[in-house]
Every structure is written in structure tokens, then in C-alpha cells.
Design an enzyme around this catalytic site. Sequence first.
Site, PDB file in Angstrom:
ATOM      1  N   HIS A  16     -13.879   0.520   0.065  1.00  0.00           N
ATOM      2  CA  HIS A  16     -12.656   1.033  -0.572  1.00  0.00           C
ATOM      3  C   HIS A  16     -12.917   2.413  -1.199  1.00  0.00           C
ATOM      4  CE1 HIS A  16     -11.714  -3.463  -1.350  1.00  0.00           C
ATOM      5  NE2 HIS A  16     -10.837  -3.072  -0.460  1.00  0.00           N
ATOM      6  N   LYS A  40      -2.353 -15.327  -4.839  1.00  0.00           N
ATOM      7  CA  LYS A  40      -3.594 -15.141  -4.066  1.00  0.00           C
ATOM      8  C   LYS A  40      -4.812 -15.652  -4.828  1.00  0.00           C
ATOM      9  CE  LYS A  40      -3.579 -11.531  -0.527  1.00  0.00           C
ATOM     10  NZ  LYS A  40      -4.135 -10.205  -0.184  1.00  0.00           N
ATOM     11  N   ARG A  89     -10.904  -1.155   9.645  1.00  0.00           N
ATOM     12  CA  ARG A  89     -12.282  -1.513   9.959  1.00  0.00           C
ATOM     13  C   ARG A  89     -12.364  -1.951  11.414  1.00  0.00           C
ATOM     14  NH1 ARG A  89     -12.419  -5.489   5.028  1.00  0.00           N
ATOM     15  NH2 ARG A  89     -10.280  -5.408   5.728  1.00  0.00           N
ATOM     16  N   SER A 127     -13.973  -7.536   0.462  1.00  0.00           N
ATOM     17  CA  SER A 127     -14.099  -8.199  -0.846  1.00  0.00           C
ATOM     18  C   SER A 127     -14.536  -9.651  -0.648  1.00  0.00           C
ATOM     19  CB  SER A 127     -12.776  -8.157  -1.595  1.00  0.00           C
ATOM     20  OG  SER A 127     -12.348  -6.835  -1.778  1.00  0.00           O
TER      21      SER A 127
END
Length: 159
Positions: A16, A40, A89, A127
Site C-alpha cells: 500500500h 468486515k 497485483r 493485509s
Amino acid sequence: MIAIYPGSFDPITFGHLDIIDRGAQLFDSVIVAVLSNPSKRPLFSVEKRVEQIRYCTEHLPNVQVDYFSGLTVEYAKLREAKVLLRGLRVLSDFEKELQMAHTNSTLWSEIETVFLATAKEYSFLSSSVVKEIAQFDGAIDHLVPANIVQDMCEYYQNK
Ligand code: ADP
């Protein structure tokens, strides 16, 4: 031109931060916008994530950190920004990101999504990968900044 970099950042990683660094060179200002989405079940509160990212980006004068809830395009309108910055990515990101970019442009035709390709060394990094390693006490100092290493250690120690 102002760009918004929206995401969960739970926690922020070197992947990030690379996008933020490069975005800050391309745009007049970058607003890192942490999505507040309690459903979440994030590891860190939105306030904590904002504090963590501010600490990691304080050397970048044209980067601000904020949080929002609801639709990203509504937040972009509020901040008078017409660019959404996202990182790409692997191929599997592409489908989801393209769908999101198209959806957002149906909600506000003036919004433009700009994708930056990940730095090669961070193409595997997410993450979730960091959380998976940290919960088993593995080394994460090559993946996230030192303040995040410390916060993650504290989180899993207190669990
Ligand atoms: P979200 O929940 O919105 O996907 P993330 O925090 O996972 O939020 O990611 C925010 C943005 O950063 C996304 O565009 C994602 O593709 C990008 N990103 C995440 N990890 C990396 C990385 N290692 N390299 C480049 N971009 C990344």
C-alpha cells in the site's frame, strides 16, 4: 488533481505504501481514505488505522489520511476528487477491480479509476497474508512498517 486511495488497510503494508508514494508523485494530493465497514470485522478500529497510516506517511506533505463510510463516489464528490487510485497485483485483482471501476462510473460518470501496478517485490503481499503470519508469531517486519509490527504484536499478545 486530487486522488482518493480507498481501502480497508487492515493493516497498511509496504505494498500500500508503495502505491501511496508513487501516487503522491503523480497527483497534486492523495487522500488515503480508510473504509469504515464494521461488518468486515477488522482487526484495528478505523481511528487506529487512520493513526497508523498518518504515522507512516507523515514525510509526504501532499498525503492526507481520512476515513469514510458508504459509497466511495459520494466521498469523492465530498472531497472534490475525480480520481480513485487503486493498486493491481495479480490477475485475480483485475476482475474485481474492473467491476468496481465500472460500477463506480455508473454511479458518477465523472469519476476515473487509475490503477498502478504493484511493485514486483510486493505482488504477493496483502493485509490478510500479514495477519496470517502474525497470528502464528512469524516475522512480518519485511512486510509492514515498525509501528504496525508493534501494534500487531500487542494485538495478538492481548488476545
Ligand atoms: P480493499 O478491501 O478495498 O481491497 P485493501 O486494503 O485490501 O482494501 O487494498 C486497497 C487497495 O490497495 C486495492 O486497490 C488493492 O488492490 C491495493 N493493494 C493491496 N495490496 C497491494 C500490494 N501489495 N501492492 C499494490 N497494491 C496493493
